[in-house]
Design an enzyme around this catalytic site. Structure first.
Site, mmCIF file in Angstrom:
data_model
loop_
_atom_site.group_PDB
_atom_site.id
_atom_site.type_symbol
_atom_site.label_atom_id
_atom_site.label_comp_id
_atom_site.label_asym_id
_atom_site.label_seq_id
_atom_site.Cartn_x
_atom_site.Cartn_y
_atom_site.Cartn_z
ATOM 1 C CB ILE A 100 -0.983 -0.055 1.192
ATOM 2 C CG1 ILE A 100 -2.023 -1.145 0.907
ATOM 3 C CG2 ILE A 100 -1.670 1.299 1.403
ATOM 4 C CD1 ILE A 100 -3.008 -1.406 2.007
ATOM 5 C CG HIS A 117 -9.557 -4.961 -5.677
ATOM 6 N ND1 HIS A 117 -8.591 -5.292 -4.750
ATOM 7 C CD2 HIS A 117 -10.719 -5.488 -5.237
ATOM 8 C CE1 HIS A 117 -9.168 -5.993 -3.779
ATOM 9 N NE2 HIS A 117 -10.456 -6.122 -4.048
HETATM 10 C C1 GAR Z 1 -4.433 -9.965 -9.736
HETATM 11 O O1 GAR Z 1 -5.556 -10.773 -9.592
HETATM 12 C C2 GAR Z 1 -4.710 -8.572 -9.178
HETATM 13 O O2 GAR Z 1 -6.018 -8.135 -9.418
HETATM 14 C C3 GAR Z 1 -4.490 -8.806 -7.712
HETATM 15 O O3 GAR Z 1 -3.359 -9.650 -7.665
HETATM 16 C C4 GAR Z 1 -3.287 -10.458 -8.844
HETATM 17 C C5 GAR Z 1 -1.940 -10.275 -9.483
HETATM 18 O O4 GAR Z 1 -1.771 -11.157 -10.564
HETATM 19 N N1 GAR Z 1 -4.295 -7.565 -7.013
HETATM 20 C C6 GAR Z 1 -4.757 -7.338 -5.784
HETATM 21 O O5 GAR Z 1 -5.329 -8.170 -5.121
HETATM 22 C C7 GAR Z 1 -4.517 -5.929 -5.269
HETATM 23 N N2 GAR Z 1 -5.378 -5.636 -4.174
HETATM 24 P P1 GAR Z 1 -0.687 -10.879 -11.717
HETATM 25 O O6 GAR Z 1 0.659 -10.635 -11.039
HETATM 26 O O7 GAR Z 1 -0.678 -12.164 -12.492
HETATM 27 O O8 GAR Z 1 -1.126 -9.707 -12.534
#
Ligand code: GAR
Length: 211
Positions: A100, A117
């Site tokens: 954050i 998100h």
């Molecule tokens: C994704 O699902 C994103 O939306 C989430 O983490 C994952 C990352 O995947 N983010 C959160 O939860 C933020 N609050 P990635 O590294 O494969 O893009």
């Protein structure tokens, strides 16, 4: 804002893990879905993030900035700002960035930071809701529809103005893992590039209007 000769917003993507959303952005730029901006920098707060490989494969400059190694939150954010300024970054995309950001960082890039998100905000969001935890919470609650949201980043975790949302139906057989995958495929990878283009286009228009 200084710009490239192509009049595009210089975009940095901040990551922590696998980087599938980063990949969606890279592919969208190649496909011309993102045309008002160019991904110039990837910053990870995790040295072993696969997202760094994706950046390398796409020929995008990357940097690793880790809070512990900087000696604390404040120094971490200062290092991030310094790294972004050195690359003359106009716009920041948080794509699975599991940290954050504080007031100083946010005010330096006010209305220039967006985040994806994996839920329909205001459900299952805020402090403690990240990654798989979001999908576990949605299944525990028993909602029948979830999805993804792209929003501006302000001082409230997941509290900034919503840019785009897309709903995804929950199946009775879903596990957190199957749901996470479907939300990514059907929602995140689609709306993140589109929101990125919308914001880059707006920033470039504002810049041209100033001239
Ligand atoms: C994704 O699902 C994103 O939306 C989430 O983490 C994952 C990352 O995947 N983010 C959160 O939860 C933020 N609050 P990635 O590294 O494969 O893009």
């Amino acid at each position: 804002m200084r710009k490239t000769e192509y009049e595009k917003a210089r975009i940095a993507v901040l990551v922590s893990g696998g980087g599938t959303n980063l990949q969606a952005l890279i592919d969208a730029e190649k496909a011309g879905i993102i045309k008002s901006g160019s991904i110039c920098l990837v910053i990870s707060n995790n040295r072993s993030a696969y997202a760094l490989e994706r950046a390398k494969n796409a020929g995008i400059k990357s940097a690793v900035v880790i809070a512990k190694e900087c000696g604390g939150r404040e120094a971490f954010e200062e290092k991030l700002i310094e790294t972004l300024e050195a690359e003359r970054i106009d716009m920041i995309v948080l794509a699975g960035f599991m940290s954050i950001l504080g007031e100083k960082f946010i005010s330096r890039f006010r209305d220039r930071i967006i985040n994806v998100h994996p839920s329909l905000i205001p459900s299952f969001c805020g402090q403690g809701f990240y990654g798989l935890r979001v999908h576990e919470a949605a299944l525990e609650y028993g909602v029948k529809v979830t999805g993804a949201t792209v929003h501006y980043v302000n001082e409230i975790p997941d509290g900034g103005k919503i840019i785009l949302q897309k709903a995804v139906a929950i199946r009775p057989t879903d596990t957190p893992e199957t749901l996470q995958k479907r939300v990514m495929q059907q929602a995140e990878w689609k709306i993140l590039p589109r929101a990125c283009e919308l914001v880059a286009k707006k920033l470039m228009k504002e810049e041209l209007d100033k001239r």
